[in-house]
Design a protein around this motif. Structure first.
Motif, short mmCIF file in Angstrom:
data_model
loop_
_atom_site.label_atom_id
_atom_site.label_comp_id
_atom_site.label_asym_id
_atom_site.label_seq_id
_atom_site.Cartn_x
_atom_site.Cartn_y
_atom_site.Cartn_z
N ASP A 264 22.84 75.56 21.91
CA ASP A 264 22.32 76.62 21.06
C ASP A 264 21.13 76.87 21.48
O ASP A 264 20.30 76.05 22.04
CB ASP A 264 22.10 75.96 19.69
CG ASP A 264 21.83 76.98 18.66
OD1 ASP A 264 22.61 77.23 17.97
OD2 ASP A 264 20.68 77.32 18.62
N ARG A 266 18.37 77.42 19.97
CA ARG A 266 17.26 76.73 19.43
C ARG A 266 17.09 75.42 19.86
O ARG A 266 15.98 74.97 20.10
CB ARG A 266 17.66 76.70 17.78
CG ARG A 266 17.37 77.78 16.76
CD ARG A 266 17.50 77.49 15.56
NE ARG A 266 18.96 77.00 15.20
CZ ARG A 266 19.16 76.39 14.04
NH1 ARG A 266 18.55 76.29 13.21
NH2 ARG A 266 20.57 76.16 13.83
N ALA A 267 18.28 74.87 20.51
CA ALA A 267 18.10 73.25 21.05
C ALA A 267 17.32 73.56 22.50
O ALA A 267 16.73 72.50 23.05
CB ALA A 267 19.45 72.67 21.28
N GLY A 268 17.27 74.83 23.08
CA GLY A 268 16.77 74.82 24.32
C GLY A 268 15.31 74.86 24.47
O GLY A 268 14.66 74.60 25.46
N LYS A 269 14.65 75.24 23.15
CA LYS A 269 13.19 75.17 23.33
C LYS A 269 12.44 76.11 24.20
O LYS A 269 11.94 75.82 25.06
CB LYS A 269 12.70 73.79 23.37
CG LYS A 269 13.02 72.82 22.61
CD LYS A 269 11.93 72.72 21.28
CE LYS A 269 12.35 72.07 20.04
NZ LYS A 269 13.14 70.87 20.24
#
Lengths: 328, 734
Positions: A264, A266-269
């Motif tokens: 996702d 969002r998880a990649g930052k």
């Protein structure tokens, strides 16, 4: 803060550079055309056509007349900023990774990658006043002790007396730009543990910051190579920059490009993270990219910054008034 | 014994007097251990293959004929012939010692097999084998030799030190030390409970390290207690009352504990142990090991041992194929569903039960044998469940004969084996039993077929255990077609929560078993519509619950107060995989374990959903709070404290304030120092920059440039002033 999205590149961004006046922004990407933008409204001014490979890096002269670009097509090119005309081509037997004009713009340092039997090298070229007089010969060639490891960035030290380089071997080296002697190496204990991806220096050449895949950025004294600060984050750091106005540093990165599609966003930052330069504490982040951030640059006036991502976008941020009153 | 004679003989030859030698003082050269296994299991043996872990694959065959050199080869041939049938003898794996004086054999030999299983098999098959009238084989495993010797040498009357147990891995000395520690210098194993700041401990595993921390919410960080790399080879587990931490190793399990730090208290030999389980009163430890079968069609072999935790003595072991230990397919691990043995409730650890095909075997721990020497026969039983407090067993039998024989849920009293209550249920597809933590209620969730048998719907049968005749009540949801996603009893309470409905936005309902007006009936308290939740986590003290959206919901958290029926906070711990309340119900840990690649680590929240601190750790495997034993306070006393909470909390609030003042003071100092240090750098740079001004100007062909660069300068001025202090009473405090 509403960013201006600049979509002019078809492939991931690699490098961003403001001119000294802060009115122009140069962008390099893996497509073959460096692009020039108005740094205020993000309007595209023009492109520099001529490279035949990904463009890794660029630098602009102090008077904004000349542009130098380094490309994977094994050349570095000099351009006339205004007309977009190609002035000169330096040919190397391997891809050029980074370029940097010296103080006074009479010299340029160019790094080349290890390629085939060639090892990585740092070349110093003399830049002629008149392009007609330009010669291809190197004034000096420096060979890294770790020849098979790439040098990701090399920049001039104070008064052009030294050259500072960092690369895949995680070691920062300071070279004498006259004799080519290796003067200093960063300490393995306190230094980076994984490849150094980026290096940015302060406006007065007194200190510089390095970003690394070891999820940290480090601040060093440019003359003594003393480690001053360490900023730790949670993702590999691909790009770093420092605010010329406030004591802030900005770190950009994200997980490895190859792992992006599996998670996702969002998880990649994929965030540009602001840190207090002195206290080493995180202040905030600017989200928006949907791929890792590969390039960051602060406007010399300190009131705007831009970021370039693996997603092919340049995002230009004019900082809100609130930003200038942050207290931590 | 012969081996010892050999050693003594050799010692005498070299002129060594055993009694004068302190074995501990012997130092081995670094890098070479002479094949001596370390007596500290924490030393990690990563690359040792299974067979090199010990001498488990060697047997000693005694009572062989004593033969001369001429006949040596013939005897060797005979022995080889016997044992080659039972397993593969390793190359040069047969060793028959010869007396150096008489040149005759000594009447015994050592045989090394390829695997420990073969050795075990050979031992069992040939022990007592008659070679001829006067030579009856006496076969022992080489490992057992040391053990047997130790028993003899160290035997003392049991009251002083009850039996030197067979736990130790060939090094009796260290075990002896731990025994001494156990029985003579009894440490205070519960010292962590007397922490001044009343903090709780938690253990985490990440990378190769296992670490125990204090959760220190005042300082907003975990405070380290103990850290060890390679402390365990698979996972760690607290005992139910928090006294011990058990670690798993190739050679067996070990428990750790103690007053100040973690020292090893006892070891339990069980090679390749995979799983462990404690009895609720932590008197006994059950260890489990399964061996994959060589033929994939066979069931795997299972070995389970029950140890006395304090003495380390093995009380009973069970061996068999996995089929005997599981019902209806494998459960949590390949082989059997864990725990195989389920312990009766309460802390007296009296009974444990095993479910197998058509039988329930209940053992009692006085003799470690079946109650009345008989198992309970229940045809087709598929599930059993103990009451958490009493020795009452609930069981479920599904429908048989195509619906002619109804399904049955029943309660059985142990040890009398009297059926207290039972209920027949019709057209049941599945059934699950949920005990309330104080054993007052049992909820049986029943999935029934609809008339067409095409779909199912769910309902509850609620048993009131503590009331006369155990009344049963049937509860159906408002919309009885709703799927039930999660169910949880309020710990020690009378309420329960159910998540029901369709994903992705199911409803959450709360029910109570007794209201003020109506003590004998279940009634609904509230339904919360369309929540992003798929799991329920009650605080251990009740009243508060976390409605969590794990997995598909990316770690949504809603902190809910069931007394007031209001949401206290909503939050998110992105991709959280675990939610764990601390044993006091004051704090909650949420964690992302290594099932996800990114953001591994844990976050601590207050009970009402305030984020206290985050800790990131790559390769995060496990987090577990150290449990606390039940409180000694009576219910009345607890109530009194709750009533006068204000009075008690004053003292702690003052303490909190002191700490936070101190911390902010320290913080300010630190910042000040950092800023000063930075200023020093900047001054230095400025002066250097100034010095180089002329040189720079020359480089730029005379252009004066430095003015501009100094144009931008930011000055930071910090000013602090206390404007006003007000005291505000906030509702909802602990």
């Amino acid at each position: 803060m509403r960013p201006i999205l600049m979509k002019g590149h078809e492939r991931p961004l690699t490098f961003l550079r403001y001119n000294r006046d802060g009115d122009l922004l140069f962008s390099c990407a893996k497509d073959h055309t460096p692009t020039l933008w108005y740094a205020d409204n993000g309007e595209r001014l023009g492109t520099y056509r001529g490279h035949n490979g990904a463009v890794w890096c660029c630098d602009v002269s102090r008077d904004s007349s000349r542009l130098i670009t380094g490309s994977a097509d094994q050349t570095a090119k000099l351009w006339d900023v205004q007309s977009g005309q190609e002035l000169f081509t330096f040919k190397f037997g391997s891809p050029t990774r980074s370029v940097d004009f010296s103080v006074g713009d009479h010299l340029a340092v160019i790094t080349t990658d290890p390629f085939m039997e060639r090892t990585s090298a740092i070349h110093v070229k003399r830049i002629a006043e008149d392009p007609q007089d330009q010669v291809a010969d190197s004034v000096l060639v420096l060979q890294s002790p770790e020849g098979r490891k790439r040098i990701n960035r090399a920049v001039w030290g104070p008064l052009n007396q030294t050259i500072v380089s960092g690369g895949e071997d995680a070691v920062i080296r300071i070279w004498d730009s006259e004799t080519g002697k290796l003067l200093k190496e960063s300490d393995g204990e306190v230094g980076h543990k994984k490849p150094i991806t980026s290096l940015a220096k302060a406006a007065d050449d007194s200190h510089f910051i390095t970003g690394s895949l070891d999820k940290t950025a480090k601040l060093w004294d440019m003359r003594t190579l003393t480690l001053l600060k360490t900023y730790s984050t949670v993702v590999p750091v691909n790009a770093v920059t420092m605010s010329p106005l406030l004591n802030h540093v900005v770190l950009g990165g994200g997980q490895d490009a190859s792992a992006v599609t599996t998670t996702d966003h969002r998880a990649g930052k994929f965030e540009a993270k602001f840190y207090d330069k002195i206290l080493q504490e995180e202040i905030g982040g600017v989200k928006g990219h949907f791929g890792p951030i590969n390039a960051l640059a602060f406007n010399p006036d300190g009131r705007s910054f831009s970021s370039g991502g693996e997603d092919g976008y340049v995002r230009l941020h004019h900082l809100d008034p609130d930003y200038f009153n942050i207290k931590i | 014994m012969v081996a010892a004679v050999d050693i003594d003989g050799r010692a005498a030859q070299l002129g060594i007097n055993w009694s004068e030698i302190n074995l501990d003082s012997i130092q081995l050269p670094p890098g070479d251990d002479f094949g001596i296994a370390s007596d500290d299991e924490a030393v990690y043996h990563e690359d040792q293959s299974e067979f090199d872990t010990g001498f488990g694959n060697i047997i000693v065959v005694d009572h062989l004929p004593v033969v001369t050199r001429e006949k040596y080869e013939k005897l060797e041939g005979v022995v080889k012939k016997i044992y080659n049938q039972l397993g593969v003898i390793r190359e040069n794996g047969l060793w028959m010692p010869v007396d150096p004086d008489t040149k005759k054999t000594l009447g015994y030999c050592l045989i090394e097999f390829n695997t420990a299983q073969e050795a075990q098999n050979a031992k069992e098959k040939t022990h007592g084998y008659k070679l001829d009238k006067s030579h009856i084989f006496d076969v022992n495993k080489f490992d057992d030799f040391d053990r047997l010797m130790n028993v003899k040498e160290e035997w003392e009357p049991p009251q002083a030190r009850p039996y030197v147990p067979a736990v130790c891995l060939r090094k009796s000395c260290c075990m002896f030390v731990s025994l001494l520690r156990c029985f003579f210098f009894q440490e205070n194993y519960q010292k962590w409970l007397t922490d001044e700041k009343a903090r709780d401990q938690l253990v985490i595993r990440h990378g190769a390290d296992t670490e125990v921390y204090w959760n220190d919410p005042r300082q907003k960080m975990p405070v380290p207690v103990h850290k060890r790399p390679y402390w365990t080879e698979s996972y760690v587990q607290w005992s139910p009352l928090g006294t011990y931490l058990v670690t798993l190793h190739k050679q067996g399990a070990a428990v750790w504990g103690g007053a100040d730090t973690f020292t090893r208290l006892m070891r339990y030999q069980h090679s390749m142990v995979k799983l462990v389980d404690f009895s609720p009163g932590e008197k006994y430890l059950v260890t489990y090991h399964s061996q994959e079968p060589s033929n994939p069609r066979d069931a795997s072999k299972v070995e389970i041992k029950v140890f006395d935790v304090r003495t380390g003595r093995m009380m009973r072991d069970f061996k068999g194929s996995a089929d005997e230990f599981s019902i209806g397919g494998p459960g949590g691990v390949a082989g059997a569903s864990w725990p195989v043995f389920r312990w009766a409730g309460g802390n007296d650890d009296k009974y444990f039960a095993k479910l197998s095909k058509n039988t329930i075997s209940v053992y009692e721990t006085e003799t470690f044998s079946l109650i009345d020497k008989k198992s309970i026969k229940v045809d087709n039983v598929v599930d059993i469940c103990w009451s958490p407090t009493d020795s009452i067993l609930s069981l479920f039998v599904p429908e048989q004969g195509g619906g002619n024989q109804p399904a049955k849920a029943a309660l059985i009293q142990i040890p009398s084996k009297v059926e207290l209550r039972q209920k027949n249920l019709f057209s049941v597809s599945d059934c699950k039993m949920y005990w309330q933590s104080s054993g007052e209620y049992l909820a049986v969730k029943v999935d029934r077929y609809t008339k067409t048998k095409k779909s199912t719907y769910s309902g509850f049968e609620l048993f009131r255990i503590k009331e006369r005749d155990i009344p049963i009540e049937v509860l159906e949801l408002d919309n009885k077609n709703d799927k039930i996603i999660a169910f949880a009893w309020e710990p020690k309470g009378h309420r329960f929560a159910v998540i029901h409905g369709d994903q992705p936005r199911p409803d959450v309902s709360f029910y109570t078993m007794k209201t003020a007006q109506n003590t004998g009936r279940v009634s609904k308290l509230a339904t919360l519509k369309a929540k992003q939740a798929n799991a329920l986590f009650w605080s251990p003290t009740g009243k508060y619950i976390i409605l969590a959206g794990l997995k598909g919901f990316n770690g949504q958290l809603e902190f809910f107060n069931v007394d007031e029926l209001e949401t206290m906070a909503t939050a998110e711990h992105f991709m959280a995989t675990e939610i764990l309340w601390d044993p006091t119900g004051r704090y909650v840990a949420t964690a992302v374990t290594s099932v996800h690649e990114m953001d591994n680590g844990f976050t601590i929240w207050s009970f009402n959903g305030n984020l206290l601190y985050r800790t990131l750790k790559d390769h995060f495997f496990q987090l577990a709070w150290r449990p606390r034993p039940p409180s000694f306070l009576t219910a009345e006393k607890e109530e009194e404290i709750a009533k006068n909470l204000k009075k008690y909390s004053k003292k702690y609030e003052a303490e909190d304030q002191d700490v936070s003042l101190l911390l902010s003071e320290q913080d300010r100092e630190k910042r000040k120092a950092l800023k000063e240090e930075w200023e020093k750098w900047v001054m230095q740079w400025k002066s250097l920059h100034e010095e180089e001004k002329l040189a720079r100007q020359n480089l730029r062909d005379g252009e004066v440039s430095d003015v501009e660069e100094d144009e931008y300068e930011a000055k930071e001025v910090e000013f602090e002033d206390v404007i006003d202090v007000t005291e505000e009473i906030v509702q909802e405090s602990m």
